[in-house]
Design a protein around this motif. Structure first.
Motif, PDB file in Angstrom:
ATOM      1  N   VAL A  65     -14.692  17.696-107.378  1.00 31.84           N
ATOM      2  CA  VAL A  65     -14.128  16.192-107.146  1.00 31.84           C
ATOM      3  C   VAL A  65     -12.971  16.020-107.632  1.00 31.84           C
ATOM      4  N   GLY A  66     -12.647  16.532-108.592  1.00 29.51           N
ATOM      5  CA  GLY A  66     -11.056  16.605-109.444  1.00 29.51           C
ATOM      6  C   GLY A  66     -10.337  17.397-108.586  1.00 29.51           C
ATOM      7  N   GLY A  67     -10.634  18.590-108.156  1.00 31.34           N
ATOM      8  CA  GLY A  67      -9.720  19.175-107.216  1.00 31.34           C
ATOM      9  C   GLY A  67      -9.368  18.349-105.960  1.00 31.34           C
ATOM     10  N   LEU A  68     -10.224  17.763-105.352  1.00 25.16           N
ATOM     11  CA  LEU A  68     -10.086  16.868-104.208  1.00 25.16           C
ATOM     12  C   LEU A  68      -9.308  15.879-104.611  1.00 25.16           C
ATOM     13  N   ALA A  69      -9.471  15.215-105.509  1.00 18.01           N
ATOM     14  CA  ALA A  69      -8.470  13.965-105.925  1.00 18.01           C
ATOM     15  C   ALA A  69      -7.157  14.477-106.320  1.00 18.01           C
ATOM     16  N   SER A  70      -7.053  15.488-106.973  1.00 19.59           N
ATOM     17  CA  SER A  70      -5.694  16.170-106.983  1.00 19.59           C
ATOM     18  C   SER A  70      -4.926  16.430-105.919  1.00 19.59           C
ATOM     19  N   VAL A  71      -5.624  17.136-104.859  1.00 20.57           N
ATOM     20  CA  VAL A  71      -4.886  17.521-103.780  1.00 20.57           C
ATOM     21  C   VAL A  71      -4.473  16.183-102.875  1.00 20.57           C
ATOM     22  N   LEU A  72      -5.437  15.096-103.038  1.00 24.29           N
ATOM     23  CA  LEU A  72      -5.044  13.922-102.287  1.00 24.29           C
ATOM     24  C   LEU A  72      -3.915  13.290-102.857  1.00 24.29           C
ATOM     25  N   LEU A  73      -3.702  13.141-103.905  1.00 25.11           N
ATOM     26  CA  LEU A  73      -2.496  12.419-104.662  1.00 25.11           C
ATOM     27  C   LEU A  73      -1.409  13.308-104.268  1.00 25.11           C
ATOM     28  N   PHE A  74      -1.439  14.297-104.635  1.00 22.19           N
ATOM     29  CA  PHE A  74      -0.157  15.199-104.248  1.00 22.19           C
ATOM     30  C   PHE A  74       0.149  15.297-102.896  1.00 22.19           C
ATOM     31  N   TRP A  75      -0.629  15.149-101.935  1.00 19.11           N
ATOM     32  CA  TRP A  75      -0.193  14.985-100.336  1.00 19.11           C
ATOM     33  C   TRP A  75       0.270  13.784-100.362  1.00 19.11           C
ATOM     34  N   GLY A  76      -0.319  12.490-100.695  1.00 14.83           N
ATOM     35  CA  GLY A  76       0.180  11.335-100.672  1.00 14.83           C
ATOM     36  C   GLY A  76       1.629  11.191-101.160  1.00 14.83           C
ATOM     37  N   THR A  77       2.167  11.786-102.351  1.00 18.40           N
ATOM     38  CA  THR A  77       3.371  11.820-102.885  1.00 18.40           C
ATOM     39  C   THR A  77       4.312  12.730-102.099  1.00 18.40           C
ATOM     40  N   ALA A  78       3.758  13.785-101.678  1.00 20.95           N
ATOM     41  CA  ALA A  78       4.797  14.865-101.205  1.00 20.95           C
ATOM     42  C   ALA A  78       5.120  14.112 -99.756  1.00 20.95           C
ATOM     43  N   VAL A  79       4.155  13.660 -99.227  1.00 14.76           N
ATOM     44  CA  VAL A  79       4.634  13.009 -97.730  1.00 14.76           C
ATOM     45  C   VAL A  79       5.593  11.676 -97.873  1.00 14.76           C
ATOM     46  N   ALA A  80       4.979  10.745 -98.881  1.00 14.36           N
ATOM     47  CA  ALA A  80       5.879   9.733 -99.157  1.00 14.36           C
ATOM     48  C   ALA A  80       7.187   9.818 -99.640  1.00 14.36           C
ATOM     49  N   GLY A  81       7.471  11.297-100.657  1.00  7.68           N
ATOM     50  CA  GLY A  81       8.605  11.486-100.984  1.00  7.68           C
ATOM     51  C   GLY A  81       9.388  12.351-100.358  1.00  7.68           C
ATOM     52  N   HIS A  82       8.929  12.715 -98.959  1.00  2.66           N
ATOM     53  CA  HIS A  82       9.648  13.320 -98.344  1.00  2.66           C
ATOM     54  C   HIS A  82      10.209  14.736 -98.620  1.00  2.66           C
ATOM     55  N   PHE A  83       9.138  15.561 -99.296  1.00  2.00           N
ATOM     56  CA  PHE A  83       9.352  16.913-100.130  1.00  2.00           C
ATOM     57  C   PHE A  83       9.789  17.862 -99.167  1.00  2.00           C
ATOM     58  N   PRO A  84      10.809  18.805 -99.179  1.00  2.00           N
ATOM     59  CA  PRO A  84      11.213  19.587 -98.386  1.00  2.00           C
ATOM     60  C   PRO A  84      10.332  20.838 -98.055  1.00  2.00           C
TER      61      PRO A  84
END
Length: 363
Positions: A116-135
């Protein structure tokens, strides 16, 4: 300068073999070796987490992949070191935090926290990467560090005052200096410093539009573990275990009265701890005051019966029976059985019962 800090253990005394942790380490290492023997790039694109268009299985499978072994002819020596440090560092931290947490949580709750920790980790990364327009949204994200971060978040609540044994190594090319050794660091300080760095670098990554390390994945996993531990009041269990070890240290040093006071405080603060009452009585018996030891156990037994706590009452009853047998009149010489070789002449509980102790540093 090149420096490493690798955890090798802690003050917690494990009582079970951490089978789930060992299995996770073995699976991760096996997949690392296997993926590098095969087509690593294809495997990473298929099973690593691709933020631009994630597939359902990637939310889980990315935890079992790590940075690939460089195969290009122009690869630098640092690329090889980074690959080894990614898998080696993650597995070292998984063993350190996972083995202790599996011991206190059990393998089911431990694995639930891990995944569950791994899932929470990738969800937050996904949200910040998309919102921050990571290249680098099309680059696969791999590694177990998000799930391990959840373990660290839980660990800092469960073992806040325990010390972590760390191996450190440092190398300075000019002038040529190499140092290595073992040190001990408070888990609260070390993990707190680590998550502080993740927050700083995470904010910098948002401002810069991306980074090579998924800092927000680490933050997401850590936050999940922290909240999970706080919601279950694990800090009370960690504090009880730490105070018990401090009292045991005094008992081990045969400082009966300071140990007695420590166990009395423990019994008052954590009344369900039958062990605190039994060791409190043990201190009285070690000073030659068996009657007072008997009174402590009788008071504890009465209290547990009033509270309706049968498990603790049973432990105290067994201790009272053991003490009563020892206090009974000795048989006459004609009736006495021969003393077994190596038998102890000491009358107190410290020698009548096996007392295991793993000494810890108080620096």
């Amino acid at each position: 300068m090149f420096a490493l800090l690798i955890p090798t253990g802690s003050d917690h005394d494990r009582t079970h073999v951490p089978a789930a942790t060992l299995t996770l380490v073995a699976v991760n290492v096996a997949i690392y070796i296997g993926s590098n023997l095969l087509d690593y790039r294809h495997i990473a694109d298929t099973f690593g987490f691709v933020a631009a268009h994630p597939r359902p299985w990637q939310f889980l499978t990315h935890m079992f992949l790590h940075a690939g072994w460089p195969t290009q002819s122009e690869a630098q020596w640092t690329d090889y070191v980074n690959s080894l440090l990614h898998i080696g560092g993650n597995m070292a931290y998984l063993w350190f935090a996972g083995s202790d947490l599996e011991d206190v949580l059990g393998w089911r709750r431990f694995l639930l926290l891990y995944f569950v920790g791994g899932l929470a980790s990738v969800l937050l990364f996904w949200g910040t990467a998309v919102a921050g327009h990571f290249p680098n949204l099309y680059e696969p994200v791999v590694g177990a560090s998000g799930a391990i971060s959840a373990l660290l978040g839980y660990y800092v609540v469960r073992f806040p005052r325990f010390k972590i044994r760390m191996w450190f190594g440092a190398f300075i090319p000019i002038p040529f200096i190499m140092r290595q050794g073992i040190t001990r660091i408070s888990s609260l300080f070390f993990i707190g410093f680590w998550i502080g760095l993740q927050l700083v670098f995470g904010v910098m990554a948002l401002q810069a539009g991306g980074a090579q390390v998924a800092y927000w994945g680490h933050i997401g996993g850590f936050a999940l573990g922290l909240v999970a531990a706080l919601s279950t009041r694990e800090w009370r269990l960690g504090e009880e275990e730490y105070l018990m070890k401090d009292a045991d240290y005094l008992l081990y040093r045969q400082k009966w009265y300071p140990a007695m006071e420590a166990y009395q405080r423990l019994a008052t603060r954590y009344p369900r701890s039958a062990e605190a009452y039994m060791k409190w009585a043990l201190c009285w018996e070690c000073t030659g005051m068996a009657k007072r030891a008997h009174d402590v156990l009788h008071e504890a037994l009465s209290f547990y019966r009033q509270q309706g706590w049968p498990e603790q009452a049973t432990l105290i009853e067994e201790e009272l029976r053991s003490m009563t047998r020892k206090m009974s009149p000795a048989p006459s010489p004609a009736q006495a059985s021969p003393t077994r070789p190596g038998g102890s002449p000491h009358p107190n509980l410290l020698f009548r019962k096996e007392f295991k102790w793993k000494e810890k540093s108080h620096d």
